[in-house]
Structures are given as structure tokens and as C-alpha cells.
Design a protein around this motif. Structure first.
Motif, PDB file in Angstrom:
ATOM      1  N   PRO A  60       5.410 -14.524  -7.011  1.00  0.00           N
ATOM      2  CA  PRO A  60       5.857 -13.206  -6.530  1.00  0.00           C
ATOM      3  C   PRO A  60       5.026 -12.045  -7.080  1.00  0.00           C
ATOM      4  CG  PRO A  60       7.742 -14.538  -7.164  1.00  0.00           C
ATOM      5  CD  PRO A  60       6.516 -15.287  -7.595  1.00  0.00           C
ATOM      6  N   LEU A  61       4.602 -12.138  -8.329  1.00  0.00           N
ATOM      7  CA  LEU A  61       3.742 -11.091  -8.900  1.00  0.00           C
ATOM      8  C   LEU A  61       2.389 -11.074  -8.204  1.00  0.00           C
ATOM      9  CD1 LEU A  61       2.974  -8.915 -10.964  1.00  0.00           C
ATOM     10  CD2 LEU A  61       2.311 -10.777 -12.515  1.00  0.00           C
ATOM     11  N   SER A  62       1.776 -12.235  -8.062  1.00  0.00           N
ATOM     12  CA  SER A  62       0.447 -12.268  -7.438  1.00  0.00           C
ATOM     13  C   SER A  62       0.509 -11.816  -5.982  1.00  0.00           C
ATOM     14  CB  SER A  62      -0.181 -13.656  -7.560  1.00  0.00           C
ATOM     15  OG  SER A  62       0.611 -14.632  -6.950  1.00  0.00           O
ATOM     16  N   GLU A  63       1.574 -12.151  -5.272  1.00  0.00           N
ATOM     17  CA  GLU A  63       1.713 -11.703  -3.884  1.00  0.00           C
ATOM     18  C   GLU A  63       1.896 -10.184  -3.807  1.00  0.00           C
ATOM     19  OE1 GLU A  63       1.613 -12.039   0.175  1.00  0.00           O
ATOM     20  OE2 GLU A  63       1.021 -13.477  -1.367  1.00  0.00           O
ATOM     21  N   SER A  64       2.637  -9.631  -4.756  1.00  0.00           N
ATOM     22  CA  SER A  64       2.807  -8.171  -4.797  1.00  0.00           C
ATOM     23  C   SER A  64       1.480  -7.464  -5.038  1.00  0.00           C
ATOM     24  CB  SER A  64       3.801  -7.788  -5.889  1.00  0.00           C
ATOM     25  OG  SER A  64       5.084  -8.250  -5.581  1.00  0.00           O
ATOM     26  N   ILE A  65       0.652  -8.044  -5.874  1.00  0.00           N
ATOM     27  CA  ILE A  65      -0.670  -7.467  -6.147  1.00  0.00           C
ATOM     28  C   ILE A  65      -1.552  -7.578  -4.908  1.00  0.00           C
ATOM     29  CG2 ILE A  65      -2.794  -7.715  -7.494  1.00  0.00           C
ATOM     30  CD1 ILE A  65      -0.963  -8.607  -9.857  1.00  0.00           C
ATOM     31  N   ARG A  66      -1.571  -8.764  -4.293  1.00  0.00           N
ATOM     32  CA  ARG A  66      -2.421  -8.982  -3.114  1.00  0.00           C
ATOM     33  C   ARG A  66      -2.081  -8.051  -1.957  1.00  0.00           C
ATOM     34  NH1 ARG A  66      -0.766 -14.364  -3.459  1.00  0.00           N
ATOM     35  NH2 ARG A  66      -2.041 -15.465  -4.953  1.00  0.00           N
ATOM     36  N   THR A  67      -0.798  -7.771  -1.762  1.00  0.00           N
ATOM     37  CA  THR A  67      -0.379  -7.004  -0.582  1.00  0.00           C
ATOM     38  C   THR A  67      -0.277  -5.503  -0.826  1.00  0.00           C
ATOM     39  OG1 THR A  67       1.950  -7.413  -1.099  1.00  0.00           O
ATOM     40  CG2 THR A  67       0.868  -8.966   0.403  1.00  0.00           C
ATOM     41  N   ASN A  68      -0.501  -5.060  -2.039  1.00  0.00           N
ATOM     42  CA  ASN A  68      -0.408  -3.633  -2.340  1.00  0.00           C
ATOM     43  C   ASN A  68      -1.702  -2.942  -1.903  1.00  0.00           C
ATOM     44  OD1 ASN A  68      -0.512  -1.071  -3.727  1.00  0.00           O
ATOM     45  ND2 ASN A  68       1.178  -1.815  -4.990  1.00  0.00           N
ATOM     46  N   ALA A  69      -1.590  -2.061  -0.930  1.00  0.00           N
ATOM     47  CA  ALA A  69      -2.768  -1.375  -0.380  1.00  0.00           C
ATOM     48  C   ALA A  69      -3.397  -0.408  -1.378  1.00  0.00           C
ATOM     49  CB  ALA A  69      -2.377  -0.626   0.891  1.00  0.00           C
ATOM     50  N   ASN A  70      -2.637   0.020  -2.387  1.00  0.00           N
ATOM     51  CA  ASN A  70      -3.171   0.957  -3.378  1.00  0.00           C
ATOM     52  C   ASN A  70      -3.985   0.262  -4.469  1.00  0.00           C
ATOM     53  OD1 ASN A  70      -1.982   3.234  -2.161  1.00  0.00           O
ATOM     54  ND2 ASN A  70      -0.024   2.666  -3.075  1.00  0.00           N
ATOM     55  N   ILE A  71      -3.930  -1.056  -4.492  1.00  0.00           N
ATOM     56  CA  ILE A  71      -4.748  -1.828  -5.432  1.00  0.00           C
ATOM     57  C   ILE A  71      -5.942  -2.329  -4.638  1.00  0.00           C
ATOM     58  CG2 ILE A  71      -4.834  -3.806  -6.988  1.00  0.00           C
ATOM     59  CD1 ILE A  71      -1.782  -3.571  -7.276  1.00  0.00           C
ATOM     60  N   THR A  72      -7.108  -1.779  -4.927  1.00  0.00           N
ATOM     61  CA  THR A  72      -8.301  -2.109  -4.136  1.00  0.00           C
ATOM     62  C   THR A  72      -9.101  -3.211  -4.814  1.00  0.00           C
ATOM     63  OG1 THR A  72      -9.516  -0.325  -5.194  1.00  0.00           O
ATOM     64  CG2 THR A  72      -8.434   0.180  -3.109  1.00  0.00           C
ATOM     65  N   SER A  73      -9.709  -4.035  -3.986  1.00  0.00           N
ATOM     66  CA  SER A  73     -10.386  -5.229  -4.491  1.00  0.00           C
ATOM     67  C   SER A  73     -11.881  -5.194  -4.228  1.00  0.00           C
ATOM     68  CB  SER A  73      -9.790  -6.450  -3.787  1.00  0.00           C
ATOM     69  OG  SER A  73      -9.980  -6.335  -2.387  1.00  0.00           O
ATOM     70  N   ILE A  74     -12.557  -6.180  -4.783  1.00  0.00           N
ATOM     71  CA  ILE A  74     -13.968  -6.347  -4.452  1.00  0.00           C
ATOM     72  C   ILE A  74     -14.070  -7.204  -3.195  1.00  0.00           C
ATOM     73  CG2 ILE A  74     -14.720  -6.143  -6.856  1.00  0.00           C
ATOM     74  CD1 ILE A  74     -15.183  -9.199  -6.805  1.00  0.00           C
ATOM     75  N   HIS A 125     -11.065  -9.926  -2.739  1.00  0.00           N
ATOM     76  CA  HIS A 125     -10.553 -10.656  -3.904  1.00  0.00           C
ATOM     77  C   HIS A 125      -9.988  -9.656  -4.908  1.00  0.00           C
ATOM     78  CE1 HIS A 125     -12.450 -14.398  -2.605  1.00  0.00           C
ATOM     79  NE2 HIS A 125     -13.489 -13.645  -2.262  1.00  0.00           N
ATOM     80  N   LYS A 126      -8.677  -9.724  -5.128  1.00  0.00           N
ATOM     81  CA  LYS A 126      -8.039  -8.849  -6.108  1.00  0.00           C
ATOM     82  C   LYS A 126      -7.782  -9.577  -7.417  1.00  0.00           C
ATOM     83  CE  LYS A 126      -5.663  -5.824  -2.886  1.00  0.00           C
ATOM     84  NZ  LYS A 126      -4.385  -5.232  -2.506  1.00  0.00           N
ATOM     85  N   LEU A 127      -7.416 -10.843  -7.313  1.00  0.00           N
ATOM     86  CA  LEU A 127      -7.106 -11.568  -8.529  1.00  0.00           C
ATOM     87  C   LEU A 127      -7.464 -13.037  -8.380  1.00  0.00           C
ATOM     88  CD1 LEU A 127      -3.288 -12.128  -8.908  1.00  0.00           C
ATOM     89  CD2 LEU A 127      -4.294 -11.347  -6.824  1.00  0.00           C
ATOM     90  N   LEU A 128      -7.806 -13.621  -9.506  1.00  0.00           N
ATOM     91  CA  LEU A 128      -8.100 -15.043  -9.604  1.00  0.00           C
ATOM     92  C   LEU A 128      -7.116 -15.619 -10.622  1.00  0.00           C
ATOM     93  CD1 LEU A 128     -11.951 -14.631  -9.927  1.00  0.00           C
ATOM     94  CD2 LEU A 128     -10.724 -15.298  -7.863  1.00  0.00           C
ATOM     95  N   LEU A 129      -6.441 -16.692 -10.243  1.00  0.00           N
ATOM     96  CA  LEU A 129      -5.457 -17.310 -11.115  1.00  0.00           C
ATOM     97  C   LEU A 129      -5.956 -18.681 -11.533  1.00  0.00           C
ATOM     98  CD1 LEU A 129      -2.330 -16.473  -8.945  1.00  0.00           C
ATOM     99  CD2 LEU A 129      -3.139 -15.225 -10.936  1.00  0.00           C
TER     100      LEU A 129
END
Length: 121
Positions: free
Chosen positions: A68-82, A89-93
Motif C-alpha cells: 500500500p505504501l509503494s502504490e501510494s508513492i507510485r500513483t502520487n502525481a506530485n512525486i516525480t520520477s526519473i 521509475h519512482k522507487l525500487l524495492l
């Protein structure tokens, strides 16, 4: 660290089979231990959080609770990724590590902290 109520909530949300949830509850949600020292066994005492070391189910439960945390990060438009290879890609687990690959840190970090704060509650 996670609270047992969090684990119960995630398992109930993800699994429609109550039997599977009951099995995990039986193993993890009311764990206790005793200490054997000099031939004397202590009274049982409960574990309030954590999982059994070396249990093959522990990493799976960790991943479920972290999703649930990783999905919240992935779908948040205010968190921009490379962008790499045409994919964002926003996060690697990996195991118990999280690597964030963010751009625009001044806005992304504020949004990320809000997501983490909400998840923590």
C-alpha cells in the motif's frame, strides 16, 4: 516494524479466502514465547510486533504490508520520477530496502513525506 492490526487489515483486504487469512493469524497474530534457562521454563509472554526470524512466510508478509505504501508513492502525481528506457521509475524495492529515484526534490520530498505520514498512521 508493523502493528498486527495493520497486517490483519492488509490480509483481509487482499485475500477473499478467509481460510488463508486464518492460517496467517494462527501463526503470526497471537505469537508467544517461553525461555528455557537452566532447565526451568518461563511463563509464556506475548510478542507485540515482528515476525519469527527465519520463517519463510515473513518476507511475503513484509511485501504485502509494504505494497500500500509503494502504490501510494507510485500513483502520487506530485512525486516525480526519473524516466529510463521509456518507463517512469519512482522507487525500487529489494528485500527490506527502498530506493527512491525522484526528480524535483523540493516538491517531490514534501509529497513523499505526506504519503509516508499518512501510511504511518
Amino acid at each position: 516494524r508493523l502493528l498486527w492490526d495493520t497486517l490483519k487489515a492488509v490480509l483481509s483486504k487482499l485475500y477473499t479466502s478467509e481460510l488463508a487469512v486464518d492460517w496467517v493469524r494462527a501463526i503470526y497474530l497471537t505469537p508467544s514465547a517461553q525461555v528455557l534457562m537452566n532447565g526451568l521454563l518461563s511463563d509464556p509472554f506475548p510478542f507485540l510486533c515482528g515476525t519469527r526470524q527465519g520463517c519463510l512466510l515473513s518476507p511475503f508478509l513484509f511485501v504485502l504490508v509494504l505494497e500500500p505504501l509503494s502504490e501510494s508513492i507510485r500513483t502520487n502525481a506530485n512525486i516525480t520520477s526519473i524516466i529510463a528506457g521509456g518507463c517512469a521509475h519512482k522507487l525500487l524495492l529489494y528485500a527490506d530496502d527502498i530506493l527512491l529515484t525522484l526528480t524535483r526534490p523540493s516538491s517531490s520530498l514534501l509529497a513523499l513525506m505526506e504519503v509516508i505520514e499518512r501510511y504511518s498512521k
